[in-house]
Design a protein around this motif. Structure first.
Motif, PDB file in Angstrom:
ATOM      1  N   THR A   1       0.855  -1.181   0.000  1.00 40.97           N
ATOM      2  CA  THR A   1       0.000   0.000   0.000  1.00 40.97           C
ATOM      3  C   THR A   1       0.894   1.235   0.000  1.00 40.97           C
ATOM      4  O   THR A   1       1.712   1.414   0.914  1.00 40.97           O
ATOM      5  CB  THR A   1      -0.925   0.027   1.222  1.00 40.97           C
ATOM      6  OG1 THR A   1      -1.727  -1.165   1.236  1.00 40.97           O
ATOM      7  CG2 THR A   1      -1.824   1.245   1.207  1.00 40.97           C
ATOM      8  N   ILE A   2       0.727   2.085  -1.011  1.00 39.45           N
ATOM      9  CA  ILE A   2       1.551   3.289  -1.153  1.00 39.45           C
ATOM     10  C   ILE A   2       0.616   4.488  -1.141  1.00 39.45           C
ATOM     11  O   ILE A   2      -0.163   4.687  -2.079  1.00 39.45           O
ATOM     12  CB  ILE A   2       2.376   3.236  -2.454  1.00 39.45           C
ATOM     13  CG1 ILE A   2       3.230   1.960  -2.487  1.00 39.45           C
ATOM     14  CG2 ILE A   2       3.257   4.473  -2.582  1.00 39.45           C
ATOM     15  CD1 ILE A   2       3.824   1.652  -3.834  1.00 39.45           C
ATOM     16  N   LYS A   3       0.670   5.292  -0.078  1.00 39.84           N
ATOM     17  CA  LYS A   3      -0.231   6.435   0.048  1.00 39.84           C
ATOM     18  C   LYS A   3       0.117   7.526  -0.939  1.00 39.84           C
ATOM     19  O   LYS A   3      -0.741   8.300  -1.355  1.00 39.84           O
ATOM     20  CB  LYS A   3      -0.199   6.968   1.475  1.00 39.84           C
ATOM     21  CG  LYS A   3      -0.795   5.976   2.480  1.00 39.84           C
ATOM     22  CD  LYS A   3      -0.846   6.544   3.882  1.00 39.84           C
ATOM     23  CE  LYS A   3      -1.476   5.533   4.837  1.00 39.84           C
ATOM     24  NZ  LYS A   3      -1.536   6.043   6.233  1.00 39.84           N
ATOM     25  N   GLY A   4       1.382   7.638  -1.319  1.00 37.74           N
ATOM     26  CA  GLY A   4       1.772   8.543  -2.392  1.00 37.74           C
ATOM     27  C   GLY A   4       1.709   7.797  -3.709  1.00 37.74           C
ATOM     28  O   GLY A   4       0.945   6.855  -3.885  1.00 37.74           O
ATOM     29  N   GLY A   5       2.518   8.202  -4.637  1.00 37.04           N
ATOM     30  CA  GLY A   5       2.505   7.547  -5.930  1.00 37.04           C
ATOM     31  C   GLY A   5       3.766   6.764  -6.196  1.00 37.04           C
ATOM     32  O   GLY A   5       4.656   6.662  -5.346  1.00 37.04           O
ATOM     33  N   ILE A   6       3.826   6.183  -7.407  1.00 33.97           N
ATOM     34  CA  ILE A   6       4.969   5.383  -7.829  1.00 33.97           C
ATOM     35  C   ILE A   6       5.583   6.057  -9.046  1.00 33.97           C
ATOM     36  O   ILE A   6       4.952   6.130 -10.113  1.00 33.97           O
ATOM     37  CB  ILE A   6       4.546   3.949  -8.193  1.00 33.97           C
ATOM     38  CG1 ILE A   6       3.807   3.288  -7.027  1.00 33.97           C
ATOM     39  CG2 ILE A   6       5.764   3.126  -8.599  1.00 33.97           C
ATOM     40  CD1 ILE A   6       3.100   2.004  -7.405  1.00 33.97           C
ATOM     41  N   ASN A   7       6.784   6.567  -8.885  1.00 34.53           N
ATOM     42  CA  ASN A   7       7.534   7.122 -10.007  1.00 34.53           C
ATOM     43  C   ASN A   7       8.658   6.142 -10.305  1.00 34.53           C
ATOM     44  O   ASN A   7       9.724   6.194  -9.718  1.00 34.53           O
ATOM     45  CB  ASN A   7       8.089   8.503  -9.650  1.00 34.53           C
ATOM     46  CG  ASN A   7       8.734   9.181 -10.843  1.00 34.53           C
ATOM     47  OD1 ASN A   7       8.881   8.580 -11.908  1.00 34.53           O
ATOM     48  ND2 ASN A   7       9.127  10.429 -10.671  1.00 34.53           N
ATOM     49  N   GLY A   8       8.388   5.227 -11.212  1.00 35.85           N
ATOM     50  CA  GLY A   8       9.309   4.121 -11.450  1.00 35.85           C
ATOM     51  C   GLY A   8      10.623   4.512 -12.086  1.00 35.85           C
ATOM     52  O   GLY A   8      11.615   3.806 -11.945  1.00 35.85           O
ATOM     53  N   GLN A   9      10.653   5.650 -12.816  1.00 38.81           N
ATOM     54  CA  GLN A   9      11.866   6.108 -13.491  1.00 38.81           C
ATOM     55  C   GLN A   9      12.428   5.023 -14.416  1.00 38.81           C
ATOM     56  O   GLN A   9      13.629   4.901 -14.615  1.00 38.81           O
ATOM     57  CB  GLN A   9      12.922   6.549 -12.466  1.00 38.81           C
ATOM     58  CG  GLN A   9      12.440   7.652 -11.542  1.00 38.81           C
ATOM     59  CD  GLN A   9      13.432   8.001 -10.457  1.00 38.81           C
ATOM     60  OE1 GLN A   9      14.561   7.525 -10.459  1.00 38.81           O
ATOM     61  NE2 GLN A   9      13.026   8.839  -9.518  1.00 38.81           N
ATOM     62  N   ASN A  10      11.514   4.185 -14.927  1.00 36.81           N
ATOM     63  CA  ASN A  10      11.863   3.088 -15.839  1.00 36.81           C
ATOM     64  C   ASN A  10      12.804   2.058 -15.221  1.00 36.81           C
ATOM     65  O   ASN A  10      13.465   1.300 -15.937  1.00 36.81           O
ATOM     66  CB  ASN A  10      12.479   3.630 -17.134  1.00 36.81           C
ATOM     67  CG  ASN A  10      11.469   4.407 -17.955  1.00 36.81           C
ATOM     68  OD1 ASN A  10      10.319   3.980 -18.089  1.00 36.81           O
ATOM     69  ND2 ASN A  10      11.878   5.550 -18.492  1.00 36.81           N
ATOM     70  N   LYS A  11      12.910   2.044 -13.901  1.00 40.15           N
ATOM     71  CA  LYS A  11      13.726   1.033 -13.225  1.00 40.15           C
ATOM     72  C   LYS A  11      13.075   0.525 -11.939  1.00 40.15           C
ATOM     73  O   LYS A  11      13.498  -0.471 -11.389  1.00 40.15           O
ATOM     74  CB  LYS A  11      15.118   1.594 -12.913  1.00 40.15           C
ATOM     75  CG  LYS A  11      15.114   2.824 -12.025  1.00 40.15           C
ATOM     76  CD  LYS A  11      16.532   3.349 -11.821  1.00 40.15           C
ATOM     77  CE  LYS A  11      16.524   4.615 -10.961  1.00 40.15           C
ATOM     78  NZ  LYS A  11      17.896   5.152 -10.757  1.00 40.15           N
ATOM     79  N   GLY A  12      12.053   1.220 -11.469  1.00 39.91           N
ATOM     80  CA  GLY A  12      11.376   0.791 -10.254  1.00 39.91           C
ATOM     81  C   GLY A  12      10.413  -0.343 -10.524  1.00 39.91           C
ATOM     82  O   GLY A  12       9.887  -0.496 -11.628  1.00 39.91           O
ATOM     83  N   GLN A  13      10.181  -1.159  -9.501  1.00 38.79           N
ATOM     84  CA  GLN A  13       9.284  -2.305  -9.650  1.00 38.79           C
ATOM     85  C   GLN A  13       8.554  -2.557  -8.338  1.00 38.79           C
ATOM     86  O   GLN A  13       9.164  -2.575  -7.268  1.00 38.79           O
ATOM     87  CB  GLN A  13      10.058  -3.549 -10.059  1.00 38.79           C
ATOM     88  CG  GLN A  13       9.177  -4.771 -10.245  1.00 38.79           C
ATOM     89  CD  GLN A  13       9.964  -5.981 -10.745  1.00 38.79           C
ATOM     90  OE1 GLN A  13      11.113  -5.851 -11.134  1.00 38.79           O
ATOM     91  NE2 GLN A  13       9.343  -7.135 -10.730  1.00 38.79           N
TER      92      GLN A  13
END
Length: 557
Positions: A340-352
């Motif tokens: 659960t992520i209350k903020g967002g997901i900025n993967g930067q093309n490498k996050g998973q």
């Protein structure tokens, strides 16, 4: 005798104090106590002063010196004049003999037995006010008997002590050995927390800061070493001195721990060790009141994790339980049961982000998200790769899916799919993407293994036509290694073929998928439902997309 010394000193470190009678005054030294009881009292020192003819001194100052026990030499009385008979003085000058030589023709010195307060030490000192003739061994023993001193008498000390007027220890009791307190032997080391891990080359890994110490279920945490009763002693009066038994201590059993064999503490579950001295707990949850970054290092926890801040780029958070993140995930890897992520997901093309069950977040951009069940995004999904075992839901706020690839086995729900600029957006339902991914991986591995086994078989067939006995030993060993490797490889291929068959059957049983769009499906969106493909050429409003008669049917929302 020293020119400054009027009479022998009394006491010593064993007695706890030392009195010195010099021409320029009377000095006292009180030695510090080692924590045991005082060996003497004020009255003992006063009696000694009186016995040596010292009556004019400051008793208040003496009391203060005894209390301080500083081990320093302090003056307590003015100079003492020692009178010497004229004939003795003449004899001394004529014969040039030292003043402390004993006069064998005078009266014998008196024997004073000093008993320490704990009755463990007896000290002999001499009263030379009437005479200085040395007493005999028997006289010293008689003085001891008169004081009822019967134990620990030092025969050699008496033999030596009657040869001069120097005080000496004449008897010493057997010291009591008090019992030792019970103690807890902890089998873990929390001092290693918050320190970077050092590898075999002495290099520090600052992404592994050892934020916690883990314990496995059934692991020994601590052992209680019981208290001892101690060993009795005996004072100089021959009376037994009973030891003080050691104090017991409770075993520090806390949450999720259990006691075995009365004195052993074990972990009942997997988790981090929390030691509050009185209790040892196993906490299946880890709370981090900051962001995960250089200060914390990577997190790899057995249990649940709560992070108040962000997860910074390049760091990893893994847990067997649920993960709750109060801030953002920026180019990081997060794996858990539920994420659960209350903020967002900025993967930067490498996050998973990977979850065995569900993933929830405010938004996802340039991210890869996998979930065994549902993926729920509150606002928008931009240019990301999403794969869900059940559903992908993006229905609140903007509810937008633009770019990237979205796959779910049952259903995808959103408000907007694609955008007015016709950005390519792939949406696929009907087959569990995790099963499909595993199917593709196992098929690829099986194909590679078959090719490898075919090469080994061909090589062995060729070598079978050669006289192996003529080959060097190294070549023979290589042939034997090839022969042995073909059997486990063949077994691996057989197991892979069974798994492929099972996955194909599972994909064949998949339910028909659906895509629900509350507002608009823009051109550029590619729809795949149960292997039926449709490229959207014009906008579709408020629709339910499904498969009917091998074609994608556009129904009302």
């Amino acid at each position: 005798m020293d020119d400054q010394v009027l009479r022998p000193a009394v006491g010593g470190e064993d007695a706890g104090y030392l009195l010195e009678f010099l021409k320029d005054g009377v000095f006292v030294t009180v030695y510090p106590s080692d924590g045991a009881e005082m060996l003497f009292e004020l009255s003992d020192v006063r009696q000694t002063l009186h016995d040596n003819g010292v009556n004019d001194y400051d008793i208040i100052e003496l009391s203060k010196i005894i209390r301080e026990a500083a081990g320093e030499r302090r003056k307590i009385a003015d100079e003492v004049e020692e009178t010497v008979p004229e004939d003795e003085e003449k004899n001394t000058q004529e014969d040039d003999e030292p003043q402390d030589e004993v006069d064998d023709d005078g009266e014998k010195a008196g024997i004073i037995i000093d008993i320490s307060r704990d009755q463990m030490i007896a000290t002999v000192r001499y009263d030379t006010s009437k005479g200085k003739k040395l007493p005999t061994v028997d006289e010293v023993k008689a003085a001891l008997a008169e004081k009822d001193v019967i134990f620990g008498i030092k025969e050699e000390a008496i033999e030596k002590g009657v040869q001069s007027l120097t005080p000496f220890v004449v008897a010493e009791g057997k010291q009591v050995q008090h019992g030792e307190n019970a103690k807890i032997d902890r089998k873990f080391d929390l001092s290693k927390k918050n320190r970077p891990k050092i590898d075999e080359y002495d290099r520090a890994d600052y992404k592994d800061m050892g934020l916690f110490v883990l314990a496995k279920k059934g692991e020994l945490l601590a052992v209680r070493i019981p208290q001892t009763e101690g060993t009795p002693g005996k004072n100089i009066f021959g009376i037994d001195v009973m030891p003080r038994p050691g104090r017991p201590i409770p075993i520090p059993q806390g949450k999720n721990t259990e006691v075995r064999n009365d004195n052993e503490l074990y972990a009942c579950i997997d988790g981090q060790i929390v030691d509050s001295t009185r209790k040892i707990d196993i906490d299946p949850h880890l709370n981090i009141n900051s962001s995960v970054g250089a200060a914390t290092g990577n997190i790899n926890f057995v249990g649940g994790v709560s992070i108040r801040g962000n997860v910074e780029a390049g760091f990893v958070v893994k847990a067997t339980g649920d993960i709750e993140i109060g801030g953002m995930v920026n180019g990081a890897i997060v794996e858990g049961r539920n994420v659960t992520i209350k903020g967002g997901i900025n993967g930067q093309n490498k996050g998973q982000i990977k979850a065995a069950e569900n993933v929830q977040a405010m938004f996802a951009e340039n991210a890869v998200i996998e979930a065994g069940r549902d993926i729920i995004i509150t606002d928008a999904v931009l240019h990301s790769q999403l794969r869900a075992g059940n559903m992908v839901i993006v229905e609140e706020k903007r509810g937008m899916i633009t770019g990237g690839s979205i796959a779910a086995s049952e259903e995808i729900r959103c408000k907007l799919a694609g955008n007015a600029a016709a950005v390519v957006t792939k949406m696929s339902v009907g087959i569990d993407p995790t099963i499909q991914q595993r199917y593709q991986e196992i098929c690829r591995e099986c194909k590679e293994d078959r090719g490898r086994l075919k090469q080994i078989t061909q090589m062995l067939n060729t070598l079978g036509k050669i006289d192996v006995s003529r080959l060097p030993q190294q070549r023979i060993d290589q042939i034997n290694a090839l022969t042995r490797s073909q059997f486990p490889l063949a077994g691996k291929i057989k197991r892979a073929e069974k798994e492929i068959q099972a996955l194909e059957e599972a994909m064949g049983r998949m339910k028909e998928g659906k895509i629900r769009v509350m507002d608009t499906v823009y051109p550029g969106v590619r729809i795949t439902i149960n292997s039926v493909i449709m490229n959207v050429q014009s906008s579709i409003r408020r629709c339910l997309l499904s498969v009917k008669d091998e074609r994608i049917n556009i129904g009302t929302y």
